[in-house]
Design a protein around this motif. Structure first.
Motif, PDB file in Angstrom:
ATOM      1  N   ILE A  22       0.875  -1.507  -0.341  1.00  0.00           N
ATOM      2  CA  ILE A  22      -0.054  -0.267   0.024  1.00  0.00           C
ATOM      3  C   ILE A  22       0.870   1.681   0.407  1.00  0.00           C
ATOM      4  N   LEU A  80      -1.807  -3.729  11.506  1.00  0.00           N
ATOM      5  CA  LEU A  80      -2.281  -2.462  10.602  1.00  0.00           C
ATOM      6  C   LEU A  80      -2.771  -1.643  11.529  1.00  0.00           C
ATOM      7  N   PHE A 118     -12.849  -3.552   0.020  1.00  0.00           N
ATOM      8  CA  PHE A 118     -12.875  -4.205   0.116  1.00  0.00           C
ATOM      9  C   PHE A 118     -12.256  -5.123   1.337  1.00  0.00           C
TER      10      PHE A 118
HETATM   11  C1  LIG Z   1      -8.206  -6.042   1.479  1.00  0.00           C
HETATM   12  S1  LIG Z   1      -7.929  -5.458   3.080  1.00  0.00           S
HETATM   13  C2  LIG Z   1      -8.553  -4.331   3.179  1.00  0.00           C
HETATM   14  C3  LIG Z   1      -8.122  -3.116   4.007  1.00  0.00           C
HETATM   15  C4  LIG Z   1      -8.588  -1.582   4.023  1.00  0.00           C
HETATM   16  N1  LIG Z   1      -9.983  -1.346   3.858  1.00  0.00           N
HETATM   17  C5  LIG Z   1      -7.937  -0.688   2.947  1.00  0.00           C
HETATM   18  O1  LIG Z   1      -8.597  -0.355   1.668  1.00  0.00           O
HETATM   19  O2  LIG Z   1      -6.744  -1.077   2.183  1.00  0.00           O
HETATM   20  C6  LIG Z   1      -8.762  -6.765   4.287  1.00  0.00           C
HETATM   21  C7  LIG Z   1      -8.820  -6.412   5.650  1.00  0.00           C
HETATM   22  O3  LIG Z   1      -9.976  -6.852   6.393  1.00  0.00           O
HETATM   23  C8  LIG Z   1      -9.586  -7.402   7.754  1.00  0.00           C
HETATM   24  N2  LIG Z   1     -10.188  -8.682   7.660  1.00  0.00           N
HETATM   25  C9  LIG Z   1     -11.012  -9.659   7.639  1.00  0.00           C
HETATM   26  N3  LIG Z   1     -11.058 -10.056   7.808  1.00  0.00           N
HETATM   27  C10 LIG Z   1     -11.563  -9.735   8.949  1.00  0.00           C
HETATM   28  C11 LIG Z   1     -12.705  -9.987  10.225  1.00  0.00           C
HETATM   29  N4  LIG Z   1     -12.810 -10.978  10.459  1.00  0.00           N
HETATM   30  N5  LIG Z   1     -12.506  -9.072  10.990  1.00  0.00           N
HETATM   31  C12 LIG Z   1     -11.856  -7.635  11.248  1.00  0.00           C
HETATM   32  N6  LIG Z   1     -10.958  -7.223  10.178  1.00  0.00           N
HETATM   33  C13 LIG Z   1     -11.442  -8.226   8.919  1.00  0.00           C
HETATM   34  C14 LIG Z   1      -7.942  -7.541   7.790  1.00  0.00           C
HETATM   35  O4  LIG Z   1      -7.655  -7.696   8.351  1.00  0.00           O
HETATM   36  C15 LIG Z   1      -7.418  -6.897   6.443  1.00  0.00           C
HETATM   37  O5  LIG Z   1      -7.803  -5.586   6.715  1.00  0.00           O
END
Ligand SMILES: C[S@@+](CC[C@H](N)C(=O)[O-])C[C@H]1O[C@@H](n2cnc3c(N)ncnc32)[C@H](O)[C@@H]1O
Length: 223
Positions: A22, A80, A118
């Motif tokens: 990123i 993160l 996302f």
């Molecule tokens: C593709 S990244 C997107 C991050 C951010 N929204 C962006 O636009 O860059 C997906 C995010 O969802 C979080 N995530 C996935 N499953 C999760 C859960 N069950 N609870 C909390 N966070 C979750 C991951 O840790 C990750 O940071």
């Protein structure tokens, strides 16, 4: 281990890779269209407060904070959230979607906007989280969800909702522990949002400026 836990384990293992990609602007579709699209969508109604769920390292929260919006962010991965805290003035908490859904996190406020960019990857975790979100919205508040355009599966001759392989495709060999993610057709996204209490659902479809292929869909809805 179940598929929902696989997702979290993989994000745990790849947090450093994600922060780096990123920071480097290493995902072309984001630079080309989807980052700008979600910022514009969220800012259109000039919200005073935004809850960024699954905020990752916080790039979107940072953009919003720089526009004078009070931001709260939540993510399951501590590294993160640490990265977000280092660069953004806001309230960032380590919390899973389950924590948020069951009101086990420290977040008790309501917000003008909730944005999920996302970050809806699993099945049950997504359904549980979305069902709880009306309770986190101020009166008249809106939910924005940006996700992979459902028609990208059509190109693969497999336009059915279900668990699919290929989580880190195209991001580089440094990403490890591939996991399955739950794909939804457009029809199923709309059905889910309706079922958990959202209405007045509309969506936009950011396209690749050169190929004109759809990159993502941004759902906008309210209770
Ligand atoms: C593709 S990244 C997107 C991050 C951010 N929204 C962006 O636009 O860059 C997906 C995010 O969802 C979080 N995530 C996935 N499953 C999760 C859960 N069950 N609870 C909390 N966070 C979750 C991951 O840790 C990750 O940071």
């Amino acid at each position: 281990m179940n598929k929902e836990q696989d997702i979290i384990q993989s994000w745990q293992a790849n947090a450093g890779n994600w922060i780096q990609i990123i920071e480097d602007g290493g995902i072309p579709s984001r630079k080309l269209a989807t980052n700008k699209a979600i910022i514009e969508a969220v800012c259109a109604d000039k919200p005073a407060s935004v809850f960024d769920i699954g905020c990752g390292e916080g790039w979107l929260a940072k953009e919003l904070a720089e526009r004078g919006i009070a931001v709260t962010g939540a993510d399951i991965i501590p590294a993160l959230i640490e990265s977000a805290k280092e660069k953004i003035k806001g309230n960032f908490v380590v919390a899973s979607y389950e924590d948020i859904a069951e009101q086990r996190s420290s977040i008790t406020d309501t917000f003008d906007v909730i944005v999920i960019n996302f970050a809806l990857i699993g099945k049950e975790s997504t359904e549980q989280l979305l069902a709880s979100l009306p309770g986190y919205l101020s009166p008249g508040g809106k939910l924005f969800i940006q996700t992979l355009h459902p028609h990208s599966r059509k190109q693969m001759d497999d336009y059915t909702s279900g668990w699919k392989p290929g989580s880190w495709d195209g991001l580089g060999d440094q990403f490890i522990q591939s996991y399955q993610w739950y794909f939804r057709t457009l029809e199923d996204w709309l059905e889910l949002l309706n079922r958990v209490g959202f209405s007045r659902i509309s969506f936009t479809e950011p396209v690749h400026p050169q190929t004109r292929q759809p990159l993502s869909v941004i759902f906008r809805c309210r209770v």
